[in-house]
Design an enzyme around this catalytic site. Sequence first.
Site, short mmCIF file in Angstrom:
data_model
loop_
_atom_site.label_atom_id
_atom_site.label_comp_id
_atom_site.label_asym_id
_atom_site.label_seq_id
_atom_site.Cartn_x
_atom_site.Cartn_y
_atom_site.Cartn_z
N HIS A 1 20.20 10.33 -19.30
CA HIS A 1 20.64 11.69 -19.64
C HIS A 1 21.65 12.12 -18.57
CE1 HIS A 1 20.90 15.80 -20.60
NE2 HIS A 1 20.17 16.23 -19.60
N CYS B 1 16.72 18.37 -23.64
CA CYS B 1 17.52 17.23 -23.17
C CYS B 1 16.85 15.87 -23.43
CB CYS B 1 17.86 17.38 -21.69
SG CYS B 1 18.84 18.84 -21.37
N ASN C 1 26.83 18.05 -19.26
CA ASN C 1 25.48 17.88 -19.81
C ASN C 1 25.48 18.34 -21.27
OD1 ASN C 1 22.79 18.06 -20.52
ND2 ASN C 1 22.13 19.00 -18.60
O1 UT7 Z 1 19.49 18.77 -18.43
C1 UT7 Z 1 18.25 19.21 -17.99
C2 UT7 Z 1 18.05 18.86 -16.62
N1 UT7 Z 1 18.90 19.64 -15.77
C3 UT7 Z 1 19.16 19.18 -14.58
O2 UT7 Z 1 18.78 18.08 -14.31
C4 UT7 Z 1 19.90 20.05 -13.59
C5 UT7 Z 1 19.31 19.83 -12.24
N2 UT7 Z 1 19.90 20.58 -11.18
C6 UT7 Z 1 21.15 20.36 -10.70
O3 UT7 Z 1 21.86 19.55 -11.23
C7 UT7 Z 1 21.58 21.10 -9.48
O4 UT7 Z 1 20.46 21.73 -8.88
C8 UT7 Z 1 22.68 22.16 -9.75
C9 UT7 Z 1 23.98 21.45 -10.06
C10 UT7 Z 1 22.27 23.04 -10.90
C11 UT7 Z 1 22.90 23.01 -8.49
O5 UT7 Z 1 23.21 22.19 -7.37
P1 UT7 Z 1 22.49 22.45 -5.97
O6 UT7 Z 1 23.07 21.50 -5.02
O7 UT7 Z 1 21.01 22.38 -6.23
O8 UT7 Z 1 22.99 23.91 -5.62
P2 UT7 Z 1 22.15 25.20 -5.34
O9 UT7 Z 1 21.56 25.73 -6.59
O10 UT7 Z 1 21.22 24.92 -4.20
O11 UT7 Z 1 23.29 26.20 -4.86
C12 UT7 Z 1 24.02 25.96 -3.65
C13 UT7 Z 1 25.04 27.08 -3.47
C14 UT7 Z 1 24.46 28.47 -3.62
O12 UT7 Z 1 25.07 29.31 -2.67
P3 UT7 Z 1 24.31 29.69 -1.31
O13 UT7 Z 1 23.04 30.34 -1.75
O14 UT7 Z 1 24.07 28.38 -0.61
O15 UT7 Z 1 25.29 30.58 -0.63
C15 UT7 Z 1 24.91 28.89 -5.01
O16 UT7 Z 1 25.05 30.30 -5.13
O17 UT7 Z 1 26.07 26.96 -4.46
C16 UT7 Z 1 26.26 28.23 -5.10
N3 UT7 Z 1 26.67 27.99 -6.49
C17 UT7 Z 1 27.95 27.87 -6.87
N4 UT7 Z 1 29.10 27.94 -6.19
C18 UT7 Z 1 30.24 27.77 -6.88
C19 UT7 Z 1 25.87 27.81 -7.56
N5 UT7 Z 1 26.62 27.58 -8.65
C20 UT7 Z 1 27.92 27.61 -8.24
C21 UT7 Z 1 29.15 27.43 -8.92
N6 UT7 Z 1 30.26 27.50 -8.18
N7 UT7 Z 1 29.22 27.16 -10.24
#
Ligand code: UT7
Length: 321
Positions: A248, A113, A278
Amino acid sequence: MIRSIFLGSGSALPARLVSNAELANTVDTSDDWIRERTGITQRYFAGEGETTATLATAAAARALDNAGLTIADIDLIVLATATPDLTFPATATMVQKALGGAGFPAFDVAAVCSGFLYALGTSDAMIRSGMATKALVIGAETFSRLLDWEDRTTCVLFGDGAGAFVIGASDGSDNDQGILATQLHADGAHCELLYVDGGPSTTGTVGHLRMKGREVFRHAVTNLAQVLGDVLAKAGHTAGEVDWVVPHQANLRILDATARKLGLPMDKVVVTVDRHANTSAASVPLAFDTAWRDGRIKRGQLVILEAMGGGFTWGASLLRV
Ligand code: UT7
Protein backbone atom coordinates in the site's frame (compact mmCIF):
# COMPACT_ATOMS: atom_id res chain seq x y z
CA MET A 1 -6.83 -28.28 -4.70
CA ILE A 2 -8.56 -25.39 -6.50
CA ARG A 3 -6.66 -22.10 -6.27
CA SER A 4 -7.31 -18.62 -7.66
CA ILE A 5 -4.94 -17.85 -10.51
CA PHE A 6 -3.95 -14.31 -11.50
CA LEU A 7 -5.21 -13.76 -15.07
CA GLY A 8 -4.62 -10.07 -15.72
CA SER A 9 -4.61 -6.56 -14.32
CA GLY A 10 -5.53 -3.03 -15.30
CA SER A 11 -5.56 0.46 -13.83
CA ALA A 12 -6.87 3.95 -14.47
CA LEU A 13 -5.98 7.45 -13.32
CA PRO A 14 -7.97 10.67 -13.63
CA ALA A 15 -6.87 13.17 -16.29
CA ARG A 16 -5.82 15.94 -13.92
CA LEU A 17 -2.28 15.75 -12.52
CA VAL A 18 -1.58 17.98 -9.51
CA SER A 19 2.01 18.64 -8.48
CA ASN A 20 3.13 19.48 -4.94
CA ALA A 21 3.96 22.97 -6.18
CA GLU A 22 0.40 23.44 -7.44
CA LEU A 23 -1.02 22.33 -4.07
CA ALA A 24 1.33 24.73 -2.29
CA ASN A 25 -0.41 27.60 -4.10
CA THR A 26 -3.54 27.05 -2.00
CA VAL A 27 -2.37 24.97 1.00
CA ASP A 28 0.16 26.09 3.66
CA THR A 29 2.77 23.50 2.62
CA SER A 30 5.80 23.09 0.37
CA ASP A 31 7.13 20.68 -2.24
CA ASP A 32 10.13 20.05 0.04
CA TRP A 33 8.01 19.11 3.09
CA ILE A 34 5.80 16.72 1.12
CA ARG A 35 8.75 15.05 -0.67
CA GLU A 36 10.87 14.68 2.46
CA ARG A 37 8.12 13.40 4.77
CA THR A 38 6.22 11.19 2.30
CA GLY A 39 8.09 10.71 -1.00
CA ILE A 40 5.07 12.13 -2.87
CA THR A 41 5.77 14.49 -5.79
CA GLN A 42 2.37 14.52 -7.50
CA ARG A 43 -1.09 12.95 -7.47
CA TYR A 44 -4.15 12.77 -9.76
CA PHE A 45 -7.52 14.28 -8.84
CA ALA A 46 -10.81 13.29 -10.43
CA GLY A 47 -12.52 16.07 -12.38
CA GLU A 48 -16.03 16.58 -13.62
CA GLY A 49 -17.52 13.33 -14.93
CA GLU A 50 -14.83 11.22 -13.26
CA THR A 51 -16.08 9.15 -10.32
CA THR A 52 -15.06 6.03 -8.43
CA ALA A 53 -17.33 4.01 -10.75
CA THR A 54 -15.93 5.47 -14.00
CA LEU A 55 -12.33 4.92 -12.86
CA ALA A 56 -13.18 1.40 -11.66
CA THR A 57 -14.88 0.59 -14.96
CA ALA A 58 -11.84 1.78 -16.96
CA ALA A 59 -9.45 -0.25 -14.78
CA ALA A 60 -11.70 -3.34 -14.98
CA ALA A 61 -12.00 -3.08 -18.78
CA ARG A 62 -8.19 -2.94 -19.07
CA ALA A 63 -7.83 -5.92 -16.71
CA LEU A 64 -10.29 -7.96 -18.80
CA ASP A 65 -8.37 -7.02 -21.94
CA ASN A 66 -5.08 -7.95 -20.28
CA ALA A 67 -6.55 -11.35 -19.31
CA GLY A 68 -7.91 -11.90 -22.84
CA LEU A 69 -11.44 -12.15 -21.45
CA THR A 70 -14.74 -10.28 -21.71
CA ILE A 71 -17.41 -9.48 -19.12
CA ALA A 72 -19.29 -12.57 -20.39
CA ASP A 73 -16.56 -14.72 -18.77
CA ILE A 74 -16.96 -13.08 -15.33
CA ASP A 75 -19.28 -14.36 -12.60
CA LEU A 76 -18.27 -12.14 -9.65
CA ILE A 77 -17.29 -8.50 -9.04
CA VAL A 78 -15.92 -7.45 -5.66
CA LEU A 79 -15.01 -3.78 -5.42
CA ALA A 80 -13.14 -2.17 -2.53
CA THR A 81 -13.85 1.49 -1.88
CA ALA A 82 -14.41 4.01 0.89
CA THR A 83 -15.61 6.60 -1.62
CA PRO A 84 -18.59 5.03 -3.44
CA ASP A 85 -20.47 7.05 -6.07
CA LEU A 86 -23.62 6.80 -3.93
CA THR A 87 -24.32 5.46 -0.43
CA PHE A 88 -26.08 2.66 -2.31
CA PRO A 89 -26.27 0.76 -4.62
CA ALA A 90 -22.79 -0.72 -4.45
CA THR A 91 -20.33 0.78 -6.94
CA ALA A 92 -19.65 -2.81 -8.08
CA THR A 93 -23.15 -2.96 -9.56
CA MET A 94 -22.48 0.26 -11.51
CA VAL A 95 -19.30 -1.29 -12.92
CA GLN A 96 -21.23 -4.45 -13.79
CA LYS A 97 -23.81 -2.40 -15.72
CA ALA A 98 -21.19 -0.22 -17.44
CA LEU A 99 -19.31 -3.31 -18.64
CA GLY A 100 -22.53 -4.94 -19.89
CA GLY A 101 -22.75 -7.72 -17.30
CA ALA A 102 -25.84 -8.92 -15.42
CA GLY A 103 -27.08 -11.64 -13.09
CA PHE A 104 -23.92 -12.59 -11.19
CA PRO A 105 -23.06 -11.19 -7.70
CA ALA A 106 -21.44 -7.75 -7.48
CA PHE A 107 -20.80 -6.01 -4.18
CA ASP A 108 -18.50 -3.56 -2.39
CA VAL A 109 -16.25 -4.15 0.59
CA ALA A 110 -15.28 -1.33 2.95
CA ALA A 111 -11.88 -1.79 4.59
CA VAL A 112 -10.40 1.55 3.48
CA CYS A 113 -6.72 1.27 2.48
CA SER A 114 -6.73 -2.52 3.09
CA GLY A 115 -9.85 -2.84 0.96
CA PHE A 116 -8.15 -4.48 -2.02
CA LEU A 117 -6.64 -7.18 0.22
CA TYR A 118 -10.09 -7.80 1.73
CA ALA A 119 -11.68 -7.89 -1.75
CA LEU A 120 -9.00 -10.29 -3.02
CA GLY A 121 -9.33 -12.53 0.05
CA THR A 122 -13.12 -12.63 -0.32
CA SER A 123 -12.99 -13.34 -4.06
CA ASP A 124 -10.35 -16.03 -3.54
CA ALA A 125 -12.48 -17.72 -0.86
CA MET A 126 -15.54 -17.65 -3.14
CA ILE A 127 -13.55 -19.13 -6.02
CA ARG A 128 -12.02 -21.87 -3.85
CA SER A 129 -15.46 -22.76 -2.46
CA GLY A 130 -16.95 -23.03 -5.96
CA MET A 131 -19.25 -19.99 -5.65
CA ALA A 132 -17.48 -18.25 -8.55
CA THR A 133 -15.08 -19.21 -11.32
CA LYS A 134 -13.75 -15.87 -12.62
CA ALA A 135 -13.78 -12.63 -10.64
CA LEU A 136 -13.06 -8.98 -11.23
CA VAL A 137 -11.43 -7.66 -8.06
CA ILE A 138 -11.27 -3.88 -8.01
CA GLY A 139 -9.90 -1.15 -5.75
CA ALA A 140 -11.16 2.32 -6.71
CA GLU A 141 -11.23 5.64 -4.89
CA THR A 142 -11.83 9.37 -5.23
CA PHE A 143 -10.34 10.44 -1.89
CA SER A 144 -10.00 14.02 -3.16
CA ARG A 145 -13.72 14.29 -2.40
CA LEU A 146 -13.17 13.48 1.30
CA LEU A 147 -10.31 15.87 1.94
CA ASP A 148 -10.40 18.96 4.14
CA TRP A 149 -8.39 21.53 2.16
CA GLU A 150 -7.86 23.50 5.40
CA ASP A 151 -6.04 20.52 6.97
CA ARG A 152 -2.51 20.42 5.52
CA THR A 153 -1.63 17.35 7.61
CA THR A 154 -3.95 15.19 5.44
CA CYS A 155 -4.90 16.94 2.17
CA VAL A 156 -1.42 16.66 0.65
CA LEU A 157 -1.25 12.88 1.12
CA PHE A 158 -3.99 11.44 -1.07
CA GLY A 159 -4.89 10.96 -4.73
CA ASP A 160 -7.55 9.28 -6.89
CA GLY A 161 -7.37 6.19 -9.09
CA ALA A 162 -8.38 2.59 -9.65
CA GLY A 163 -6.79 -0.81 -10.16
CA ALA A 164 -8.24 -4.22 -10.96
CA PHE A 165 -7.28 -7.89 -11.12
CA VAL A 166 -8.99 -10.72 -12.94
CA ILE A 167 -8.58 -13.97 -11.06
CA GLY A 168 -9.98 -17.38 -11.95
CA ALA A 169 -10.20 -20.95 -10.64
CA SER A 170 -7.23 -23.21 -11.40
CA ASP A 171 -7.74 -26.73 -12.66
CA GLY A 172 -6.26 -28.02 -9.40
CA SER A 173 -3.11 -29.46 -10.97
CA ASP A 174 -0.54 -26.89 -9.74
CA ASN A 175 -0.38 -26.06 -6.05
CA ASP A 176 2.40 -23.49 -6.41
CA GLN A 177 0.48 -21.03 -8.60
CA GLY A 178 -1.98 -18.26 -7.93
CA ILE A 179 -2.97 -16.95 -4.50
CA LEU A 180 -0.99 -19.10 -2.06
CA ALA A 181 -2.09 -17.49 1.22
CA THR A 182 -3.94 -14.45 2.52
CA GLN A 183 -4.01 -13.05 6.03
CA LEU A 184 -6.50 -10.33 7.09
CA HIS A 185 -6.79 -8.45 10.39
CA ALA A 186 -8.78 -5.67 12.04
CA ASP A 187 -8.60 -3.91 15.38
CA GLY A 188 -11.46 -1.47 15.96
CA ALA A 189 -9.77 -0.11 19.11
CA HIS A 190 -7.87 2.30 16.85
CA CYS A 191 -10.79 3.60 14.80
CA GLU A 192 -10.32 7.18 16.07
CA LEU A 193 -6.79 7.43 14.63
CA LEU A 194 -7.98 7.40 11.00
CA TYR A 195 -11.61 8.02 10.08
CA VAL A 196 -14.07 10.24 8.20
CA ASP A 197 -16.15 12.50 10.43
CA GLY A 198 -19.46 12.08 8.60
CA GLY A 199 -21.81 9.45 7.23
CA PRO A 200 -25.45 8.73 6.36
CA SER A 201 -26.36 7.38 9.81
CA THR A 202 -24.69 10.08 11.91
CA THR A 203 -24.28 13.51 10.32
CA GLY A 204 -26.12 12.89 7.07
CA THR A 205 -23.06 14.34 5.29
CA VAL A 206 -20.08 12.80 3.53
CA GLY A 207 -17.58 14.20 6.05
CA HIS A 208 -13.84 14.80 5.92
CA LEU A 209 -10.86 12.53 6.45
CA ARG A 210 -9.17 12.85 9.86
CA MET A 211 -5.86 11.21 10.75
CA LYS A 212 -3.33 11.18 13.57
CA GLY A 213 -0.54 10.50 11.12
CA ARG A 214 2.34 9.86 13.49
CA GLU A 215 0.42 7.20 15.42
CA VAL A 216 -0.87 5.54 12.24
CA PHE A 217 2.71 5.44 10.95
CA ARG A 218 3.96 3.62 14.05
CA HIS A 219 1.18 1.00 13.94
CA ALA A 220 1.59 0.55 10.17
CA VAL A 221 5.23 -0.51 10.34
CA THR A 222 4.63 -2.95 13.22
CA ASN A 223 1.44 -4.49 11.80
CA LEU A 224 2.76 -4.80 8.26
CA ALA A 225 6.02 -6.47 9.26
CA GLN A 226 4.01 -8.93 11.39
CA VAL A 227 1.43 -9.80 8.72
CA LEU A 228 4.08 -10.19 6.02
CA GLY A 229 5.94 -12.67 8.20
CA ASP A 230 2.70 -14.51 8.99
CA VAL A 231 1.52 -14.85 5.39
CA LEU A 232 4.94 -16.12 4.28
CA ALA A 233 4.96 -18.70 7.09
CA LYS A 234 1.39 -19.75 6.25
CA ALA A 235 2.43 -20.45 2.64
CA GLY A 236 5.73 -22.09 3.61
CA HIS A 237 7.90 -19.45 1.95
CA THR A 238 10.63 -17.11 3.20
CA ALA A 239 11.21 -13.40 2.59
CA GLY A 240 14.34 -14.27 0.58
CA GLU A 241 12.21 -16.09 -2.02
CA VAL A 242 9.99 -13.06 -2.70
CA ASP A 243 10.57 -11.41 -6.10
CA TRP A 244 8.40 -8.32 -5.50
CA VAL A 245 6.67 -6.59 -2.63
CA VAL A 246 3.68 -4.51 -3.76
CA PRO A 247 2.78 -2.43 -0.72
CA HIS A 248 0.00 0.00 0.00
CA GLN A 249 1.46 3.34 -1.09
CA ALA A 250 0.97 5.68 1.89
CA ASN A 251 4.45 6.93 2.64
CA LEU A 252 7.88 6.05 1.22
CA ARG A 253 9.26 5.95 4.76
CA ILE A 254 6.73 3.22 5.72
CA LEU A 255 7.71 1.20 2.63
CA ASP A 256 11.36 1.58 3.53
CA ALA A 257 10.93 0.69 7.22
CA THR A 258 8.76 -2.35 6.41
CA ALA A 259 11.20 -3.67 3.79
CA ARG A 260 14.06 -3.23 6.24
CA LYS A 261 12.21 -5.19 8.94
CA LEU A 262 11.74 -8.04 6.47
CA GLY A 263 15.37 -7.84 5.35
CA LEU A 264 14.32 -7.07 1.75
CA PRO A 265 16.19 -4.54 -0.42
CA MET A 266 14.17 -1.55 -1.71
CA ASP A 267 14.83 -2.64 -5.31
CA LYS A 268 12.32 -5.48 -4.70
CA VAL A 269 9.65 -3.01 -3.57
CA VAL A 270 7.29 -1.50 -6.15
CA VAL A 271 7.08 2.23 -5.41
CA THR A 272 4.41 4.44 -7.00
CA VAL A 273 3.60 6.70 -4.03
CA ASP A 274 5.82 9.34 -5.65
CA ARG A 275 3.50 9.58 -8.68
CA HIS A 276 0.09 8.49 -7.34
CA ALA A 277 0.22 9.52 -3.64
CA ASN A 278 -2.04 7.47 -1.36
CA THR A 279 -5.01 6.16 -3.38
CA SER A 280 -6.34 4.02 -0.51
CA ALA A 281 -7.94 0.77 -1.81
CA ALA A 282 -6.69 1.51 -5.33
CA SER A 283 -3.04 1.77 -4.39
CA VAL A 284 -2.01 -1.91 -4.35
CA PRO A 285 -3.59 -2.90 -7.71
CA LEU A 286 -2.45 0.42 -9.26
CA ALA A 287 1.13 -0.23 -8.15
CA PHE A 288 0.94 -3.87 -9.24
CA ASP A 289 -0.40 -2.93 -12.68
CA THR A 290 2.36 -0.35 -13.14
CA ALA A 291 5.07 -2.97 -12.52
CA TRP A 292 3.21 -5.68 -14.47
CA ARG A 293 2.89 -3.51 -17.57
CA ASP A 294 6.47 -2.15 -17.47
CA GLY A 295 7.71 -5.76 -17.31
CA ARG A 296 9.18 -5.81 -13.80
CA ILE A 297 6.65 -8.34 -12.50
CA LYS A 298 6.82 -11.48 -14.64
CA ARG A 299 4.90 -14.75 -14.86
CA GLY A 300 6.11 -17.30 -12.31
CA GLN A 301 7.37 -14.73 -9.83
CA LEU A 302 6.47 -14.68 -6.15
CA VAL A 303 4.72 -11.43 -5.25
CA ILE A 304 3.53 -10.25 -1.86
CA LEU A 305 0.78 -7.63 -1.55
CA GLU A 306 0.21 -5.75 1.71
CA ALA A 307 -1.85 -2.89 3.09
CA MET A 308 -2.92 -1.17 6.28
CA GLY A 309 -5.61 1.43 6.83
CA GLY A 310 -8.48 2.88 8.85
CA GLY A 311 -10.17 0.61 11.37
CA PHE A 312 -7.40 -0.37 11.76
CA THR A 313 -7.53 -3.02 9.09
CA TRP A 314 -4.48 -4.69 7.59
CA GLY A 315 -3.56 -7.70 5.53
CA ALA A 316 -1.23 -9.41 3.11
CA SER A 317 -1.52 -11.86 0.25
CA LEU A 318 1.17 -14.02 -1.33
CA LEU A 319 0.75 -15.05 -4.95
CA ARG A 320 2.72 -16.81 -7.64
CA VAL A 321 1.83 -14.72 -10.71
O1 UT7 B 1 -3.26 4.97 4.20
C1 UT7 B 1 -3.52 4.70 5.53
C2 UT7 B 1 -2.31 4.71 6.30
N1 UT7 B 1 -1.82 6.05 6.43
C3 UT7 B 1 -0.55 6.21 6.71
O2 UT7 B 1 0.13 5.24 6.73
C4 UT7 B 1 -0.03 7.59 7.04
C5 UT7 B 1 0.97 7.46 8.14
N2 UT7 B 1 1.57 8.69 8.56
C6 UT7 B 1 2.44 9.40 7.81
O3 UT7 B 1 2.67 9.07 6.68
C7 UT7 B 1 3.12 10.57 8.44
O4 UT7 B 1 2.91 10.56 9.83
C8 UT7 B 1 2.67 11.94 7.87
C9 UT7 B 1 3.20 12.09 6.46
C10 UT7 B 1 1.16 12.02 7.87
C11 UT7 B 1 3.26 13.08 8.72
O5 UT7 B 1 4.67 12.97 8.79
P1 UT7 B 1 5.42 13.15 10.19
O6 UT7 B 1 6.85 13.06 9.92
O7 UT7 B 1 4.80 12.14 11.13
O8 UT7 B 1 5.05 14.64 10.56
P2 UT7 B 1 4.31 15.19 11.84
O9 UT7 B 1 2.86 14.87 11.79
O10 UT7 B 1 5.08 14.76 13.05
O11 UT7 B 1 4.49 16.75 11.63
C12 UT7 B 1 5.79 17.37 11.65
C13 UT7 B 1 5.63 18.86 11.41
C14 UT7 B 1 4.58 19.51 12.29
O12 UT7 B 1 5.05 20.78 12.67
P3 UT7 B 1 5.68 21.01 14.13
O13 UT7 B 1 4.60 20.62 15.08
O14 UT7 B 1 6.87 20.10 14.20
O15 UT7 B 1 6.02 22.45 14.11
C15 UT7 B 1 3.39 19.68 11.35
O16 UT7 B 1 2.58 20.79 11.71
O17 UT7 B 1 5.22 19.09 10.06
C16 UT7 B 1 4.09 19.97 10.04
N3 UT7 B 1 3.26 19.63 8.89
C17 UT7 B 1 3.41 20.19 7.67
N4 UT7 B 1 4.25 21.13 7.22
C18 UT7 B 1 4.15 21.47 5.92
C19 UT7 B 1 2.27 18.71 8.82
N5 UT7 B 1 1.77 18.67 7.58
C20 UT7 B 1 2.47 19.58 6.85
C21 UT7 B 1 2.41 19.98 5.49
N6 UT7 B 1 3.28 20.91 5.09
N7 UT7 B 1 1.54 19.43 4.62
